[in-house]
Write a protein that holds these residues in place. Structure first.
Motif, PDB file in Angstrom:
ATOM      1  N   ARG A   1     -23.480  32.964 -76.624  1.00 55.14           N
ATOM      2  CA  ARG A   1     -22.142  32.713 -77.296  1.00 55.14           C
ATOM      3  C   ARG A   1     -20.870  33.062 -76.161  1.00 55.14           C
ATOM      4  NH1 ARG A   1     -21.519  35.619 -82.861  1.00 55.14           N
ATOM      5  NH2 ARG A   1     -19.728  34.417 -83.007  1.00 55.14           N
ATOM      6  N   TYR A   2     -19.943  32.030 -76.155  1.00 56.87           N
ATOM      7  CA  TYR A   2     -18.923  32.188 -75.307  1.00 56.87           C
ATOM      8  C   TYR A   2     -17.582  32.114 -76.059  1.00 56.87           C
ATOM      9  CZ  TYR A   2     -22.534  30.585 -71.921  1.00 56.87           C
ATOM     10  OH  TYR A   2     -23.459  30.284 -71.116  1.00 56.87           O
ATOM     11  N   GLU A   3     -16.800  32.873 -75.517  1.00 57.06           N
ATOM     12  CA  GLU A   3     -15.370  33.029 -76.150  1.00 57.06           C
ATOM     13  C   GLU A   3     -14.371  32.007 -75.386  1.00 57.06           C
ATOM     14  OE1 GLU A   3     -13.523  36.341 -75.678  1.00 57.06           O
ATOM     15  OE2 GLU A   3     -15.138  37.850 -76.365  1.00 57.06           O
ATOM     16  N   PRO A   4     -13.615  31.202 -76.076  1.00 63.22           N
ATOM     17  CA  PRO A   4     -12.551  30.088 -75.654  1.00 63.22           C
ATOM     18  C   PRO A   4     -11.811  30.885 -74.438  1.00 63.22           C
ATOM     19  CG  PRO A   4     -12.020  30.692 -77.726  1.00 63.22           C
ATOM     20  CD  PRO A   4     -13.267  31.659 -77.548  1.00 63.22           C
ATOM     21  N   PRO A   5     -11.507  29.990 -73.572  1.00 68.23           N
ATOM     22  CA  PRO A   5     -10.613  30.638 -72.432  1.00 68.23           C
ATOM     23  C   PRO A   5      -9.055  30.850 -73.148  1.00 68.23           C
ATOM     24  CG  PRO A   5     -10.895  28.064 -72.139  1.00 68.23           C
ATOM     25  CD  PRO A   5     -11.866  28.773 -73.420  1.00 68.23           C
ATOM     26  N   PRO A   6      -8.633  31.814 -72.370  1.00 76.88           N
ATOM     27  CA  PRO A   6      -7.269  32.326 -72.863  1.00 76.88           C
ATOM     28  C   PRO A   6      -6.199  31.009 -72.738  1.00 76.88           C
ATOM     29  CG  PRO A   6      -7.472  33.049 -70.753  1.00 76.88           C
ATOM     30  CD  PRO A   6      -8.909  32.426 -71.173  1.00 76.88           C
ATOM     31  N   SER A   7      -5.244  30.759 -73.694  1.00 77.57           N
ATOM     32  CA  SER A   7      -4.350  29.938 -73.651  1.00 77.57           C
ATOM     33  C   SER A   7      -3.359  29.983 -72.457  1.00 77.57           C
ATOM     34  CB  SER A   7      -3.583  29.672 -75.113  1.00 77.57           C
ATOM     35  OG  SER A   7      -2.740  30.724 -75.071  1.00 77.57           O
ATOM     36  N   VAL A   8      -2.724  29.093 -72.073  1.00 79.59           N
ATOM     37  CA  VAL A   8      -1.691  29.155 -70.753  1.00 79.59           C
ATOM     38  C   VAL A   8      -0.702  30.273 -71.145  1.00 79.59           C
ATOM     39  CG1 VAL A   8      -0.011  27.951 -69.234  1.00 79.59           C
ATOM     40  CG2 VAL A   8      -2.243  26.940 -70.287  1.00 79.59           C
ATOM     41  N   GLY A   9      -0.209  30.010 -72.154  1.00 79.04           N
ATOM     42  CA  GLY A   9       0.696  31.323 -72.543  1.00 79.04           C
ATOM     43  C   GLY A   9       0.338  32.585 -72.829  1.00 79.04           C
ATOM     44  N   LYS A  10      -0.927  32.837 -73.100  1.00 77.46           N
ATOM     45  CA  LYS A  10      -1.384  34.285 -73.186  1.00 77.46           C
ATOM     46  C   LYS A  10      -1.610  34.714 -71.859  1.00 77.46           C
ATOM     47  CE  LYS A  10      -3.974  35.842 -76.360  1.00 77.46           C
ATOM     48  NZ  LYS A  10      -5.121  36.212 -77.137  1.00 77.46           N
ATOM     49  N   LEU A  11      -2.052  33.801 -70.855  1.00 77.38           N
ATOM     50  CA  LEU A  11      -2.444  34.176 -69.428  1.00 77.38           C
ATOM     51  C   LEU A  11      -1.097  34.598 -68.854  1.00 77.38           C
ATOM     52  CD1 LEU A  11      -4.767  34.195 -67.220  1.00 77.38           C
ATOM     53  CD2 LEU A  11      -4.197  31.861 -66.686  1.00 77.38           C
ATOM     54  N   ALA A  12      -0.009  33.626 -69.115  1.00 75.42           N
ATOM     55  CA  ALA A  12       1.129  34.001 -68.465  1.00 75.42           C
ATOM     56  C   ALA A  12       1.885  35.042 -68.685  1.00 75.42           C
ATOM     57  CB  ALA A  12       2.181  32.961 -68.704  1.00 75.42           C
ATOM     58  N   LEU A  13       1.619  35.612 -70.037  1.00 71.56           N
ATOM     59  CA  LEU A  13       2.243  36.869 -70.614  1.00 71.56           C
ATOM     60  C   LEU A  13       1.496  37.963 -69.835  1.00 71.56           C
ATOM     61  CD1 LEU A  13       3.659  38.183 -72.842  1.00 71.56           C
ATOM     62  CD2 LEU A  13       1.829  38.372 -74.255  1.00 71.56           C
ATOM     63  N   TRP A  14       0.062  37.902 -69.623  1.00 70.92           N
ATOM     64  CA  TRP A  14      -0.818  38.814 -68.782  1.00 70.92           C
ATOM     65  C   TRP A  14      -0.094  38.999 -67.377  1.00 70.92           C
ATOM     66  CZ3 TRP A  14      -3.169  42.664 -70.801  1.00 70.92           C
ATOM     67  CH2 TRP A  14      -3.725  42.790 -72.043  1.00 70.92           C
TER      68      TRP A  14
END
Length: 54
Positions: free
Chosen positions: A22-35
Motif C-alpha cells: 500500500r502506498y500513500e499519495p505524495p504530499p500536495s505542493v502546498g503541504k510540501l511548501a508549508l513544511w
C-alpha cells in the motif's frame, strides 16, 4: 429443500489484498511548501537565537 445460508459481506477483505503493498499519495505542493517554510523558519530562529545568546 433447505434455504441457503446468507453470505456475510466483509468490505475489508475486498478493498485491499494483503500481498499488495500500500502506498500513500505524495504530499500536495502546498503541504510540501508549508513544511519547507516551517523548516526555514526554524533554522532562522536557531541561527538568530545563537547570535543573540553569544
Amino acid at each position: 429443500m433447505s434455504t441457503p445460508e446468507p453470505t456475510i459481506h466483509n468490505p475489508a477483505s475486498t478493498t485491499h489484498d494483503p500481498e499488495q503493498p500500500r502506498y500513500e499519495p505524495p504530499p500536495s505542493v502546498g503541504k510540501l511548501a508549508l513544511w519547507v517554510l516551517l523548516f526555514v523558519v526554524a533554522a532562522v530562529v536557531v541561527v538568530l537565537g545563537g547570535l543573540y545568546l553569544t
